[in-house]
Write a protein that holds these residues in place. Structure first.
Motif, short mmCIF file in Angstrom:
data_model
loop_
_atom_site.label_atom_id
_atom_site.label_comp_id
_atom_site.label_asym_id
_atom_site.label_seq_id
_atom_site.Cartn_x
_atom_site.Cartn_y
_atom_site.Cartn_z
N MET A 111 0.83 -1.20 0.00
CA MET A 111 0.00 0.00 0.00
C MET A 111 0.87 1.26 0.00
SD MET A 111 -2.21 1.52 3.13
CE MET A 111 -2.94 3.14 2.98
N LYS A 112 0.44 2.24 -0.82
CA LYS A 112 1.18 3.52 -0.89
C LYS A 112 0.71 4.44 0.24
CE LYS A 112 3.90 3.71 -4.64
NZ LYS A 112 3.35 3.57 -5.99
N LEU A 113 1.67 5.07 0.89
CA LEU A 113 1.34 6.04 1.93
C LEU A 113 2.24 7.26 1.75
CD1 LEU A 113 -0.45 6.06 4.73
CD2 LEU A 113 1.84 6.13 5.74
N SER A 114 1.62 8.44 1.70
CA SER A 114 2.42 9.66 1.58
C SER A 114 2.35 10.45 2.88
CB SER A 114 1.97 10.50 0.40
OG SER A 114 0.58 10.73 0.46
N VAL A 115 3.50 10.93 3.30
CA VAL A 115 3.63 11.67 4.56
C VAL A 115 4.33 12.99 4.25
CG1 VAL A 115 4.62 11.64 6.88
CG2 VAL A 115 3.84 9.50 5.84
N ALA A 116 3.72 14.08 4.71
CA ALA A 116 4.31 15.39 4.49
C ALA A 116 4.68 16.02 5.83
CB ALA A 116 3.33 16.30 3.76
N THR A 117 5.73 16.84 5.82
CA THR A 117 6.09 17.62 7.01
C THR A 117 6.23 19.08 6.61
OG1 THR A 117 7.69 17.88 8.81
CG2 THR A 117 8.58 17.12 6.72
N TRP A 118 5.75 19.96 7.50
CA TRP A 118 5.75 21.40 7.17
C TRP A 118 5.76 22.23 8.45
CZ3 TRP A 118 1.21 23.94 3.88
CH2 TRP A 118 1.66 25.17 3.35
N ASN A 119 6.78 23.02 8.63
CA ASN A 119 6.77 24.01 9.72
C ASN A 119 5.91 25.17 9.20
OD1 ASN A 119 7.29 26.45 11.14
ND2 ASN A 119 9.07 25.50 12.10
N ILE A 120 4.73 25.32 9.83
CA ILE A 120 3.71 26.19 9.27
C ILE A 120 3.75 27.62 9.84
CG2 ILE A 120 1.88 25.56 10.91
CD1 ILE A 120 1.59 25.94 7.05
N ASN A 121 4.46 27.80 10.97
CA ASN A 121 4.59 29.12 11.59
C ASN A 121 3.23 29.80 11.78
OD1 ASN A 121 5.59 31.50 12.61
ND2 ASN A 121 6.42 32.27 10.68
N SER A 122 2.43 29.18 12.61
CA SER A 122 1.04 29.57 12.94
C SER A 122 0.02 28.90 12.01
CB SER A 122 0.81 31.08 12.92
OG SER A 122 -0.57 31.35 13.13
N VAL A 123 -0.56 27.83 12.50
CA VAL A 123 -1.51 27.07 11.67
C VAL A 123 -2.79 27.86 11.38
CG1 VAL A 123 -2.61 25.81 13.61
CG2 VAL A 123 -2.59 24.79 11.32
N ARG A 124 -3.20 28.69 12.35
CA ARG A 124 -4.46 29.42 12.13
C ARG A 124 -4.29 30.50 11.07
NH1 ARG A 124 -5.84 30.70 18.31
NH2 ARG A 124 -3.57 30.71 18.38
N LEU A 125 -3.18 31.22 11.15
CA LEU A 125 -2.92 32.26 10.16
C LEU A 125 -2.71 31.68 8.76
CD1 LEU A 125 -2.25 35.39 10.07
CD2 LEU A 125 0.13 34.67 9.96
N ARG A 126 -2.15 30.50 8.72
CA ARG A 126 -1.72 29.91 7.45
C ARG A 126 -2.78 28.98 6.83
NH1 ARG A 126 2.43 33.24 7.14
NH2 ARG A 126 3.61 32.49 8.91
N MET A 127 -3.97 28.93 7.41
CA MET A 127 -4.98 27.97 6.94
C MET A 127 -5.27 28.08 5.44
SD MET A 127 -5.97 25.43 8.59
CE MET A 127 -6.67 24.10 7.63
N PRO A 128 -5.29 29.28 4.84
CA PRO A 128 -5.55 29.34 3.39
C PRO A 128 -4.53 28.55 2.56
CG PRO A 128 -5.85 31.50 4.38
CD PRO A 128 -5.29 30.62 5.47
#
Length: 272
Positions: free
Chosen positions: A1-18
């Motif tokens: 089974m294929k599984l994709s995993v991403a990592t991201w330092n988002i520096n404020s998830v609420r501000l960056r939601m768009p």
DNA sequence: ATGACCGACCATGTCGGA
């Protein structure tokens, strides 16, 4: 089974939601690991993620700074939050995926936000740097424990705040005394890696001789023109998953999105 | 000096980022 995993330092998830929304619609990783959510658990935008199909969520946040989260299309059988250096500073969250996620054997995903370390690379005068070094030492002794919750099958991702290789920074020579690339950090980072047998998945796809960055400072006038980046974000696998990687992408273009984070997402695809 | 920015917060400055 294929599984994709991403990592991201988002520096404020609420501000960056768009841009998170845009990223998830466009790239649709199975699992997204976020760092620097800067969000107390009760204010995490659960609804937004559920609406996007990421219904399984593990958070470890706090008010104002730090904070990590795992959001997933696939269910977890359990999740965990570990503390390091005797501090409650929201730098780790984990999840185990197994049969319900379509996997024949369990898989642990660990998401870390390692301390940045401040300005001065001297533990005697800079407590933040001391904390970073101590954190790495503790992580070294804890590596085997991390792998055990996934039964020997683990993926460790996050903003690890160390650029270990010469071509993980724009100028090895000029960065030797700059926190994130100092010899003591690189040595301790290597010791963590060695202790857990962790494999640097990203460098399995891009040779050590090639520049590879995941972070560009906000301070540069023109990040594209100066291109003075660092590879601070990492994807590691335990030895059992050494051959499981199928694809790896650093979404460099995300640094140019509207109201960007200073880090870009990294996406890894595995055949498990 | 690489560079002089970015986000959160009981804010109009301070801390943290790296």
């Amino acid at each position: 089974m294929k599984l994709s995993v991403a990592t991201w330092n988002i520096n404020s998830v609420r501000l960056r939601m768009p841009i998170v929304r845009y990223f998830l619609k466009k790239h649709a990783p199975d699992v997204l690991c976020l760092q620097e959510t800067k969000c107390p658990d009760e204010n995490f935008p659960y609804k937004d993620f559920r609406k996007l199909g990421y219904e399984h969520i593990a958070v470890h946040g706090q008010k104002g700074y730090h904070g990590v989260a795992i959001v997933s299309k696939q269910p977890f059988s359990k999740s965990g939050r570990d503390s390091f250096c005797g501090k409650q500073d929201a730098r780790h969250v984990s999840a185990v995926l197994d049969g319900d996620a379509g996997l024949s054997k369990p898989l642990a995903i660990h998401n870390f936000y390692i301390p940045a370390g401040g300005d001065e690379p001297d533990r005697k005068i800079n407590p933040k740097f001391a904390h970073k070094l101590d954190f790495l030492d503790e992580l070294k002794s804890y590596s085997a424990c991390l792998d055990s919750i996934g039964g020997g099958r683990s993926i460790l991702v996050g903003d690890l705040n160390v650029a270990p290789l010469e071509h993980d920074v724009w100028s090895h020579k000029q960065m030797l005394r700059v926190v994130s690339h100092t010899p003591i950090e690189v040595e301790k980072f290597g010791a963590v890696q060695k202790a857990g047998g962790w494999i640097d998945m990203m460098r399995g796809f891009v040779p050590d001789t090639e520049k590879l960055y995941t972070w560009w400072s906000y301070r540069a006038q023109d990040w594209v023109a100066s291109d003075r980046g660092r590879r601070l974000d990492h994807i590691w696998t335990s030895p059992a998953l050494a051959g499981a990687g199928r694809e790896m992408r650093v979404l460099r273009g995300a640094r140019g999105w509207a109201r960007p984070s200073d880090h870009v997402p990294v996406i890894a695809t595995f055949d498990l």
